[in-house]
Design a protein around this motif. Sequence first.
Motif, short mmCIF file in Angstrom:
data_model
loop_
_atom_site.label_atom_id
_atom_site.label_comp_id
_atom_site.label_asym_id
_atom_site.label_seq_id
_atom_site.Cartn_x
_atom_site.Cartn_y
_atom_site.Cartn_z
N GLN A 7 80.37 92.79 -41.94
CA GLN A 7 80.30 91.34 -42.17
C GLN A 7 79.01 90.95 -42.88
OE1 GLN A 7 82.56 88.95 -41.68
NE2 GLN A 7 81.15 87.37 -42.43
N THR A 8 77.94 91.72 -42.66
CA THR A 8 76.67 91.38 -43.29
C THR A 8 76.77 91.45 -44.82
OG1 THR A 8 75.92 93.69 -43.10
CG2 THR A 8 75.31 92.18 -41.32
N SER A 42 77.30 86.09 -50.13
CA SER A 42 77.48 84.64 -50.14
C SER A 42 76.14 83.93 -50.28
CB SER A 42 78.18 84.18 -48.86
OG SER A 42 79.48 84.74 -48.76
N ALA A 43 75.14 84.42 -49.56
CA ALA A 43 73.81 83.81 -49.63
C ALA A 43 73.17 84.03 -51.00
CB ALA A 43 72.93 84.38 -48.52
N THR A 54 75.80 95.07 -51.80
CA THR A 54 74.80 94.00 -51.85
C THR A 54 73.80 94.21 -52.98
OG1 THR A 54 73.52 95.20 -50.17
CG2 THR A 54 74.98 93.43 -49.41
N HIS A 62 79.39 90.55 -46.64
CA HIS A 62 79.98 89.26 -47.02
C HIS A 62 78.93 88.16 -46.95
CE1 HIS A 62 82.39 85.57 -46.61
NE2 HIS A 62 83.36 86.23 -47.23
N ASP A 63 78.16 88.15 -45.86
CA ASP A 63 77.16 87.11 -45.66
C ASP A 63 76.04 87.19 -46.70
OD1 ASP A 63 78.67 86.36 -43.50
OD2 ASP A 63 77.38 87.35 -42.02
N GLU A 64 75.57 88.40 -46.99
CA GLU A 64 74.47 88.57 -47.94
C GLU A 64 74.89 88.20 -49.35
OE1 GLU A 64 72.21 92.19 -47.79
OE2 GLU A 64 72.44 92.35 -45.61
N ARG A 87 87.10 83.87 -49.06
CA ARG A 87 87.10 83.78 -47.60
C ARG A 87 88.05 84.80 -46.97
NH1 ARG A 87 87.13 77.24 -46.42
NH2 ARG A 87 85.22 76.73 -47.59
N ARG A 115 89.76 88.16 -46.35
CA ARG A 115 89.38 89.56 -46.54
C ARG A 115 90.56 90.45 -46.12
NH1 ARG A 115 83.91 90.48 -43.38
NH2 ARG A 115 84.20 92.55 -44.30
#
Length: 204
Positions: free
Chosen positions: A124-125, A131-132, A97, A127-129, A144, A146
């Motif tokens: 998963q965080t 993406s954001a 990240t 991937h989410d961070e 998408r 993985r």
Amino acid sequence: AWRLVSQRMPALTDLAKAVRKIQRIVRKAFAVNKIRSVSKAVNDIMFLARPRGKAGKAAPRLALFPDPLHGVSVAARAHEDDVRLVFFVLASRPSATLTVPRLVHALYDPAHLFLIHVDLKANQTIHDELSAHFAEHRNVHVLRTRRLVQWAGFSMVAALLDSLASFVQRIDFDFVINLSDADVALRTHEEVQRFLRPLKGRIF
């Protein structure tokens, strides 16, 4: 020295021949503007690597998972002779990240495409961070699908092939550069452009 090694380890000679043959297939299959089916081309490339059973039949073909790339777009080149690059980034470390945004911003150009694969082992965080973080950049996309990637294993290649299948027929590009979340850009975007500009059409 090579003769000595090949005498003691003949498998190395076979491997070198296979690599050269695969290189020829790659050049033919991915000739600019001549590719018809990404999946077919990839499986043609993989044909030599498929193990054979007693009956001589090849193992099942590799299943690819192309990303639809919804909402993804790249800007026009700033200059007609500029190269368009596609950067594929493998992310697996907890520090991704921090390191991936640093890498992307160092090489960033709106005309380039950045595709990021987050290892299935990663939280998963991550991937989410990511993406954001890149939500406002239409040319930076976190894939998408993985895959469970093992270092030095074929799963690293499989993730790259998913990426190729996602964009190769949709975006006009000159070079694909494979990176990871451990890489640091030692050259600026302008230096990379200047080096690659006279090399358009080459594979290396």
